[in-house]
Scaffold this active site. Sequence first.
Site, PDB file in Angstrom:
ATOM      1  N   LYS A   3     121.796   3.716  42.092  1.00 51.45           N
ATOM      2  CA  LYS A   3     121.051   2.976  41.061  1.00 51.45           C
ATOM      3  C   LYS A   3     119.647   3.573  40.897  1.00 51.45           C
ATOM      4  O   LYS A   3     119.151   3.703  39.772  1.00 51.45           O
ATOM      5  CB  LYS A   3     120.947   1.493  41.416  1.00 51.45           C
ATOM      6  CG  LYS A   3     122.244   0.715  41.335  1.00 51.45           C
ATOM      7  CD  LYS A   3     122.833   0.642  39.923  1.00 51.45           C
ATOM      8  CE  LYS A   3     122.020  -0.212  38.981  1.00 51.45           C
ATOM      9  NZ  LYS A   3     122.726  -0.369  37.663  1.00 51.45           N
TER      10      LYS A   3
ATOM     11  N   TYR B 172     124.956   2.633  47.273  1.00 47.26           N
ATOM     12  CA  TYR B 172     124.808   1.888  46.014  1.00 47.26           C
ATOM     13  C   TYR B 172     123.372   1.967  45.490  1.00 47.26           C
ATOM     14  O   TYR B 172     123.138   2.358  44.342  1.00 47.26           O
ATOM     15  CB  TYR B 172     125.218   0.417  46.211  1.00 47.26           C
ATOM     16  CG  TYR B 172     124.719  -0.487  45.103  1.00 47.26           C
ATOM     17  CD1 TYR B 172     125.241  -0.396  43.814  1.00 47.26           C
ATOM     18  CD2 TYR B 172     123.697  -1.418  45.336  1.00 47.26           C
ATOM     19  CE1 TYR B 172     124.758  -1.217  42.783  1.00 47.26           C
ATOM     20  CE2 TYR B 172     123.222  -2.230  44.325  1.00 47.26           C
ATOM     21  CZ  TYR B 172     123.757  -2.129  43.052  1.00 47.26           C
ATOM     22  OH  TYR B 172     123.278  -2.920  42.035  1.00 47.26           O
TER      23      TYR B 172
ATOM     24  N   THR C  24     118.348  -2.905  39.720  1.00 50.14           N
ATOM     25  CA  THR C  24     118.339  -3.831  40.862  1.00 50.14           C
ATOM     26  C   THR C  24     117.078  -3.691  41.712  1.00 50.14           C
ATOM     27  O   THR C  24     116.478  -2.609  41.764  1.00 50.14           O
ATOM     28  CB  THR C  24     119.577  -3.543  41.745  1.00 50.14           C
ATOM     29  OG1 THR C  24     119.453  -4.245  42.966  1.00 50.14           O
ATOM     30  CG2 THR C  24     119.713  -2.060  42.059  1.00 50.14           C
ATOM     31  N   ASP C  25     116.738  -4.771  42.414  1.00 49.10           N
ATOM     32  CA  ASP C  25     115.602  -4.706  43.350  1.00 49.10           C
ATOM     33  C   ASP C  25     115.919  -3.830  44.558  1.00 49.10           C
ATOM     34  O   ASP C  25     115.012  -3.423  45.291  1.00 49.10           O
ATOM     35  CB  ASP C  25     115.180  -6.121  43.800  1.00 49.10           C
ATOM     36  CG  ASP C  25     116.269  -6.913  44.508  1.00 49.10           C
ATOM     37  OD1 ASP C  25     117.393  -6.403  44.671  1.00 49.10           O
ATOM     38  OD2 ASP C  25     115.986  -8.065  44.907  1.00 49.10           O
ATOM     39  N   GLU C  26     117.213  -3.532  44.780  1.00 44.37           N
ATOM     40  CA  GLU C  26     117.587  -2.778  45.981  1.00 44.37           C
ATOM     41  C   GLU C  26     117.026  -1.355  45.971  1.00 44.37           C
ATOM     42  O   GLU C  26     116.980  -0.706  47.012  1.00 44.37           O
ATOM     43  CB  GLU C  26     119.113  -2.733  46.144  1.00 44.37           C
ATOM     44  CG  GLU C  26     119.700  -4.101  46.295  1.00 44.37           C
ATOM     45  CD  GLU C  26     121.042  -4.133  47.013  1.00 44.37           C
ATOM     46  OE1 GLU C  26     121.453  -3.126  47.597  1.00 44.37           O
ATOM     47  OE2 GLU C  26     121.664  -5.204  46.986  1.00 44.37           O
TER      48      GLU C  26
END
Length: 356
Positions: free
Chosen positions: A163, A159, A133-135
Amino acid sequence: MSILVTGGAGFIGSNFVLDWLAQSDEPIVNLDKLTYAGNLENLASLQGDARHLFVRGDIGDSALLDALLAQHRPRAVLNFAAESHVDRSIHGPQDFIQTNVVGTFALLEAVRAHWGGLPEAEKSAFRFLHVSTDEVYGSLGPTDPAFTETHRVEPNSPYSASKAASDHLVRAWHHTYGLPVLTTNCSNNYGPYHFPEKLIPLMIVNALAGLALPVYGDGLQVRDWLYVRDHTSAIRRVLQAGRPGEVYNVGGWNEKPNIEIVHTVCALLDELRPRADGKCYREQISHVRDRPGHDRRYAIDARKIERELGWTPAETFESGIRQTVQWVLDHPDWVAHVQSGAYRQWIHQHYAEAAA
Ligand code: NAD
Ligand code: DAU
């Protein structure tokens, strides 16, 4: 030949499985734990299709992984399985560490053992693709350039931290052991089979049910949106032609503030399913307490995957969001079934706190 997909009963995983089998006869072994987010109804159209083998299980179950890899000898493993909802990670991070970190570790170890025993030709063709993810890159200021693959990793939520940890493991398994890995870091997806705990499907189902549309804080947080089938096409392309050890950012060049997303959903519903009282759905918008540690802005620079692999998204935001709203309207049974007791409990608990 076959591929092994984990988390293939979730939102993106099920779209990937459906798209893959619509375009290829190569079988898929689909390993999914069927948490609250896993839904075999997403795959109902594959019932009786011998190309799809569903196995209920956990990516942290090493014995099961060893058995599946030995039996099916997949040419690639694609890891979609994860706990994926930021708000749930804030309420309870344990499952996120367990699946996203410990589970990915177990999967990498099983895959490494399997890959190490392959004959040379199969070994060099093998791929482990990790869906991320970009997060993991953290939050951008209003005028900062979009995230590139070399942006520093600065996760802010349980989260995204879990990741980021899994991305680091994947990277290290390549660097240390030579495992041929590929990592994709994608922006916010939307589309069919999206679980209605996430912004877009939640707004659609709440609007139709006459409920409040809960916008966190001022609603000016920015996300980059990508139609899910553009994400699955990017993953297929990276699997086919990505260079082992590389990271590819995937995004739609569609940066939008949340409030604009909600207004767009309301306008589409006004057109496609007008309220019985003739009022606009926008009247249901309610600003609620902000998410703790809420990232202000994400933006993806997707030039690497465009330049190196020739991938570009097929949908514009306008075409994708219209199809998505229409899909929800066309699938009332799917919506009713996912809104089970457990779903209602989460919504009640989370939004009662946010409204307080
Ligand atoms: P999802 O929550 O809809 O689905 C996750 C799936 O994984 C479910 O089917 C669940 O049953 C399964 N699963 C969970 N724990 C498992 C375990 N221990 N073993 C086996 N299966 C397990 O998630 P999603 O939105 O489809 O996301 C898929 C992947 O894409 C995730 O890795 C997520 O981090 C990543 N991602 C999501 C988005 C997005 O916008 N949704 C964007 C970028 C990246
Ligand atoms: O950026 C990719 C990520 O996108 C994925 O890695 C995650 O798995 C996925 O869940 C998604 O994370 P977000 O936190 O961005 O998605 P979510 O749909 O939860 O929220 C989108 C934005 O909308 C975010 O700024 C929070 C806001 N929001 C969300 C909900 C659920 C609201 O304002 N109200 C809500 O009720």
